[in-house]
Motif scaffolding. Structure first.
Motif, PDB file in Angstrom:
ATOM      1  N   ILE A   1      75.263 164.151  21.111  1.00  9.79           N
ATOM      2  CA  ILE A   1      75.171 162.702  20.925  1.00  9.79           C
ATOM      3  C   ILE A   1      76.533 162.353  21.478  1.00  9.79           C
ATOM      4  O   ILE A   1      77.561 162.740  20.831  1.00  9.79           O
ATOM      5  CB  ILE A   1      75.014 162.650  19.303  1.00  9.79           C
TER       6      ILE A   1
ATOM      7  N   ASP B   1      76.265 156.265  20.765  1.00  5.58           N
ATOM      8  CA  ASP B   1      75.051 156.605  20.036  1.00  5.58           C
ATOM      9  C   ASP B   1      75.346 156.931  18.531  1.00  5.58           C
ATOM     10  O   ASP B   1      74.908 156.550  17.453  1.00  5.58           O
ATOM     11  CB  ASP B   1      74.039 157.761  20.561  1.00  5.58           C
TER      12      ASP B   1
ATOM     13  N   VAL C   1      76.439 153.952  16.396  1.00  6.10           N
ATOM     14  CA  VAL C   1      75.329 153.133  15.866  1.00  6.10           C
ATOM     15  C   VAL C   1      74.543 154.019  14.750  1.00  6.10           C
ATOM     16  O   VAL C   1      74.119 153.545  13.693  1.00  6.10           O
ATOM     17  CB  VAL C   1      74.067 152.932  17.094  1.00  6.10           C
ATOM     18  N   LYS C   2      74.414 155.322  14.843  1.00 11.86           N
ATOM     19  CA  LYS C   2      73.577 156.122  13.991  1.00 11.86           C
ATOM     20  C   LYS C   2      74.325 156.005  12.691  1.00 11.86           C
ATOM     21  O   LYS C   2      73.862 155.997  11.504  1.00 11.86           O
ATOM     22  CB  LYS C   2      73.542 157.434  14.295  1.00 11.86           C
TER      23      LYS C   2
END
Length: 76
Positions: free
Chosen positions: A25, A29, A32-33
């Motif tokens: 990842i 990303d 955001v997670k």
């Protein structure tokens, strides 16, 4: 030492130690997670809350193996 050896040594990073097919990842990303901004990610990395990236192609292009994050107690 030949030019080829110097070039290979200079380009060697942790990305050569990832298992093929192991999920990665990348920083945007992950931000955001986790619901955090870039500055928070930087502070967490500096404090050791977030482990060092497994893949670091540049300062902004960094990635973590999901297993590394899980080992650090980060569930996404």
């Amino acid at each position: 030492m030949t030019t080829t050896e110097i070039t290979l040594g200079a380009s060697l990073d942790k990305s050569t130690h990832t298992t093929p097919g192991e999920p990665l990842i990348f920083r945007p990303d992950l931000q955001v997670k986790l619901g955090v901004c870039s500055e928070t990610m930087r502070r967490w990395m500096k404090a050791g809350t977030l482990p060092p990236p497994d893949v670091a192609m540049s300062r902004k292009k960094q990635g973590w193996k999901l297993s590394t994050l899980a080992a650090a107690g980060i569930r996404i």
